[in-house]
Design a protein around this motif. Structure first.
Motif, PDB file in Angstrom:
ATOM      1  N   ALA A 202       0.838  -1.205   0.000  1.00 29.69           N
ATOM      2  CA  ALA A 202       0.000   0.000   0.000  1.00 29.69           C
ATOM      3  C   ALA A 202       0.867   1.248   0.000  1.00 29.69           C
ATOM      4  N   ALA A 203       1.932   1.225   0.799  1.00 33.74           N
ATOM      5  CA  ALA A 203       2.836   2.383   0.846  1.00 33.74           C
ATOM      6  C   ALA A 203       3.471   2.636  -0.519  1.00 33.74           C
ATOM      7  N   GLU A 204       3.838   1.571  -1.227  1.00 31.85           N
ATOM      8  CA  GLU A 204       4.418   1.741  -2.564  1.00 31.85           C
ATOM      9  C   GLU A 204       3.438   2.433  -3.507  1.00 31.85           C
ATOM     10  N   ALA A 328       0.753   1.638  11.157  1.00 28.28           N
ATOM     11  CA  ALA A 328       1.756   0.785  10.505  1.00 28.28           C
ATOM     12  C   ALA A 328       2.159   1.344   9.145  1.00 28.28           C
ATOM     13  N   LEU A 329       1.246   2.056   8.502  1.00 32.67           N
ATOM     14  CA  LEU A 329       1.506   2.582   7.164  1.00 32.67           C
ATOM     15  C   LEU A 329       2.349   3.854   7.193  1.00 32.67           C
ATOM     16  N   ILE A 330       2.095   4.732   8.148  1.00 35.33           N
ATOM     17  CA  ILE A 330       2.693   6.073   8.150  1.00 35.33           C
ATOM     18  C   ILE A 330       4.223   6.055   8.068  1.00 35.33           C
ATOM     19  N   PRO A 331       4.932   5.217   8.840  1.00 35.46           N
ATOM     20  CA  PRO A 331       6.410   5.243   8.737  1.00 35.46           C
ATOM     21  C   PRO A 331       6.935   4.861   7.355  1.00 35.46           C
ATOM     22  N   ARG A 332       6.109   4.204   6.554  1.00 32.39           N
ATOM     23  CA  ARG A 332       6.545   3.776   5.221  1.00 32.39           C
ATOM     24  C   ARG A 332       6.247   4.833   4.149  1.00 32.39           C
ATOM     25  N   LEU A 333       5.520   5.879   4.523  1.00 33.04           N
ATOM     26  CA  LEU A 333       5.156   6.882   3.536  1.00 33.04           C
ATOM     27  C   LEU A 333       6.275   7.901   3.355  1.00 33.04           C
ATOM     28  N   ARG A 334       6.499   8.295   2.125  1.00 35.31           N
ATOM     29  CA  ARG A 334       7.510   9.290   1.807  1.00 35.31           C
ATOM     30  C   ARG A 334       6.852  10.679   1.771  1.00 35.31           C
ATOM     31  N   ARG A 335       7.482  11.629   2.448  1.00 38.36           N
ATOM     32  CA  ARG A 335       6.918  12.977   2.496  1.00 38.36           C
ATOM     33  C   ARG A 335       6.936  13.602   1.104  1.00 38.36           C
ATOM     34  N   GLN A 336       5.805  14.170   0.745  1.00 37.50           N
ATOM     35  CA  GLN A 336       5.682  14.869  -0.535  1.00 37.50           C
ATOM     36  C   GLN A 336       6.191  16.294  -0.366  1.00 37.50           C
ATOM     37  N   GLU A 337       7.363  16.574  -0.934  1.00 40.12           N
ATOM     38  CA  GLU A 337       7.972  17.896  -0.758  1.00 40.12           C
ATOM     39  C   GLU A 337       7.337  18.947  -1.670  1.00 40.12           C
ATOM     40  N   ASP A 338       6.874  18.510  -2.815  1.00 39.42           N
ATOM     41  CA  ASP A 338       6.189  19.441  -3.720  1.00 39.42           C
ATOM     42  C   ASP A 338       4.765  19.639  -3.200  1.00 39.42           C
ATOM     43  N   ARG A 339       4.464  20.824  -2.677  1.00 40.62           N
ATOM     44  CA  ARG A 339       3.154  21.059  -2.071  1.00 40.62           C
ATOM     45  C   ARG A 339       2.178  21.752  -3.016  1.00 40.62           C
ATOM     46  N   SER A 340       2.457  21.730  -4.302  1.00 39.58           N
ATOM     47  CA  SER A 340       1.573  22.429  -5.239  1.00 39.58           C
ATOM     48  C   SER A 340       0.173  21.808  -5.269  1.00 39.58           C
ATOM     49  N   TRP A 341       0.111  20.475  -5.156  1.00 39.79           N
ATOM     50  CA  TRP A 341      -1.199  19.813  -5.128  1.00 39.79           C
ATOM     51  C   TRP A 341      -1.983  20.253  -3.900  1.00 39.79           C
ATOM     52  N   ARG A 342      -1.325  20.257  -2.750  1.00 41.23           N
ATOM     53  CA  ARG A 342      -1.986  20.683  -1.517  1.00 41.23           C
ATOM     54  C   ARG A 342      -2.448  22.132  -1.639  1.00 41.23           C
ATOM     55  N   GLU A 343      -1.604  22.989  -2.222  1.00 42.44           N
ATOM     56  CA  GLU A 343      -1.981  24.395  -2.375  1.00 42.44           C
ATOM     57  C   GLU A 343      -3.204  24.541  -3.279  1.00 42.44           C
TER      58      GLU A 343
END
Length: 595
Positions: A202-204, A328-343
């Motif tokens: 799921a993390a992948e 269990a999932l959160i530690p496997r998630l990679r932070r999204q540095e590009d925040r344009s989608w969030r903006e």
């Protein structure tokens, strides 16, 4: 005096922590009613005006307490009347235990008065567990299993007790062949987590996306912090299914609000433009409001393996508790540095709330119903409990109310039945007597059963430490949602003989039974009326004269829907001028916000 079976049933209910039973008496449960008297009304017997209301009150209690609701009814017609409320519990996955009377055993099979094959009748609605007692030794096992199954399966269950058996001397099951004992009452749900290899898959999927969307439902209620962490790491926007409206605060800038026919434009845009979808604790059924098949990769988390993977072609299905699995999932998630989608998501949300306010302030005759909800939003206490009925009230509840703090809210999400708004609020007040409750109902639902249930409110209001229970009636003398469905789904004009309602002074009725009644027939009166109601020392009915021509147009209305409305107008809709004028003005506010 020997203990009767009915005495034992109430004793077992007390052992399960049951404080009230919502019901209506009848000779099929005379033995049970007499036992309430011998027990000093412990648990309390809460008498509704109709068995269907008893079931709805039990559902409301269960939804807002997290415990099993309990309702009781007599044999025959009483048992039949419970059905609609129990189906509401079944479809919204709510634990409710029904205790139902039956004809005396000696008369069964003899076409006796009020004899109905209750096992067959209840087989579907209480299919997880429905049993009829035949001998005293079946207790306490039948009661215990009914509770455990209701809580484990989040479903209604039923125990049928023939009238003569209720008055028999109780004898417990023996340590003997073909007798079934029971254990100490209580149930704790298991905490489960999906297998780690599936969590990694799921993390992948989620990490591969750059435009992540979350859809949360009522199953995410215990995972608020975890959902927020996922949204922060991935830069996702979060849409909420109708039963999950109170899961996340609408003050979070990335929460896009409701989805679907009652949804918001930013939720529509979130699903349209995302490339990755994570569904948490939701069984939202309308796949046409989810991303186009093939346009987004998807993961689903749900505690119920029977309900997973059937709304969208998900790649990974994680069966487990939402909070535990997300942790269990959160530690496997990679932070999204590009925040344009969030903006982009946050910009859409800001514009949407500006649009909602402008739509609420579109002039109407006499009151725009959206303004009633908009003015309530800022005034709701942080611990308020809000219920809504089915119909056009559900549209404005979904779109116009901004939840925050400890607010809770619900309606008949899946059955979408008319009538539960007021009894849900009554159940909420028994679950949380120190919290204010607000019921938002149409005049159709109010005439169907809400008026009668005001008598129940008047009867029991002294038992609530916070006296505030506000029933706001959208008074437009029209079965408004069906009127709009006729126009928007079939191109048919309003048929006045089926749609028009008799006029009624709801405020006067409230005052006649000792409640407060306030009439609102001008937009400038709405805010002061809410202030007065929220400061009252007793339950209040707000009789709000609303304009039936203000349209509940979805922000993503399809061409076919608009064409059908136009066809209805051309066929001679009696309100055609108002529909066109107010529809255009309402839709224009949304178009203005996007320019």
């Amino acid at each position: 005096m020997p203990k009767q079976v009915a005495d034992h049933i109430l004793e077992r209910l007390r052992d399960w922590g049951v404080e009230q039973v919502f019901g209506y008496p009848g000779d099929g449960i005379n033995g049970l009613v007499a036992a309430f008297g011998r027990a000093g009304d412990r648990p309390r017997f809460i008498q509704s005006r109709h068995e269907e209301m008893s079931a709805f009150e039990a559902v409301g209690y269960a939804k807002f307490s997290g415990k099993a609701g309990v309702c009781a009814a007599t044999s025959g017609p009483g048992a039949v009347h419970l059905l609609n409320g129990l189906y509401d519990a079944k479809l919204d996955h709510v634990p409710v235990v029904a205790i139902v009377g039956q004809t005396a055993r000696s008369a069964m099979g003899g076409h006796y008065q009020q004899e109905i094959d209750l096992l067959s009748l209840y087989k579907d609605v209480a299919g997880e567990y429905v049993q009829m007692a035949m001998v005293p030794e079946q207790f306490p096992n039948l009661i215990d299993r009914a509770f455990r199954v209701a809580l484990a399966e989040r479903a209604p269950t039923a125990v049928i007790v023939p009238a003569d058996l209720q008055e028999m001397e109780y004898s417990p099951p023996a340590h003997a062949f073909k007798q079934v004992p029971s254990s100490v009452p209580g149930y704790e749900p298991p905490v489960t987590c999906a297998p780690q290899e599936q969590v990694a898959r799921a993390a992948e999927v989620i990490n591969s996306g750059s435009r992540v969307a979350l859809l949360v439902g009522q199953g995410a209620r215990g995972a608020v912090e975890e959902v927020q962490q996922v949204a922060e790491v991935t830069g996702a926007g979060v849409a909420k299914a109708l039963l999950g409206k109170d899961v996340l605060s609408d003050e979070l800038p990335y929460v896009t609000g409701p989805i679907g026919l009652l949804g918001s434009r930013p939720s529509y845009e979130l699903m349209r433009d995302c490339d990755t979808l994570l569904i948490v604790g939701s069984n939202f059924p309308y796949s046409q409001f989810l991303p186009e098949f093939g346009s987004a990769r998807a993961v689903q988390i749900d505690v119920d393996g029977k309900m997973i993977g059937m709304r969208y072609p998900t790649e990974v299905n994680l069966v487990g508790d939402a909070a535990t699995t997300l942790r269990a999932l959160i530690p496997r998630l990679r932070r999204q540095e590009d925040r344009s989608w969030r903006e982009t998501v946050e910009g859409n949300v800001r514009r949407w709330w500006e649009t909602v306010e402008r739509q609420a302030r579109v002039p109407a005759e006499p009151v725009n119903p959206m303004l009633l909800f908009w003015e309530l939003s800022a005034r709701l206490p942080d611990d308020a409990i809000v219920t809504a009925d089915s119909g056009s009230a559900a549209n404005w509840y979904a779109r116009d109310l901004r939840f925050r703090g400890r607010m809770r809210g619900s309606l008949s999400g899946t059955l979408a039945t008319m009538g539960p708004g007021v009894p849900y609020a009554i159940g909420a007040k028994f679950a949380h007597p120190s919290r204010p409750a607000v019921a938002l109902v149409g005049d159709g639902a109010m005439q169907m059963n809400g008026l009668a249930e005001l008598l129940t409110i008047a009867r029991y209001r002294e038992r609530w430490s916070d006296p505030r229970l506000i029933v706001a009636v959208l008074h437009n003398n029209d079965l408004n949602q069906v009127t709009w469905e006729l126009r928007g789904m079939g191109g048919s004009p309003k048929f006045e003989e089926s749609q028009n309602l008799p006029d009624m002074d709801y405020a006067a009725f409230a005052r006649a039974i000792g409640l407060e009644g306030i009439v609102v027939d001008a937009p400038e009166e709405i805010g002061p009326a809410w202030d007065r109601a929220l400061a009252a020392d007793r339950p209040v009915v707000l009789d709000v004269h609303c304009d039936p021509d203000v349209p509940p147009i979805p922000p993503h209305a399809e061409f076919e829907q608009l064409k059908d409305v136009a066809e209805a107008i051309m066929k001679g809709d009696p309100d055609s001028f108002g529909v066109v004028r107010k529809g255009l003005r309402t839709k224009a506010q949304e178009l203005f916000s996007r320019t």
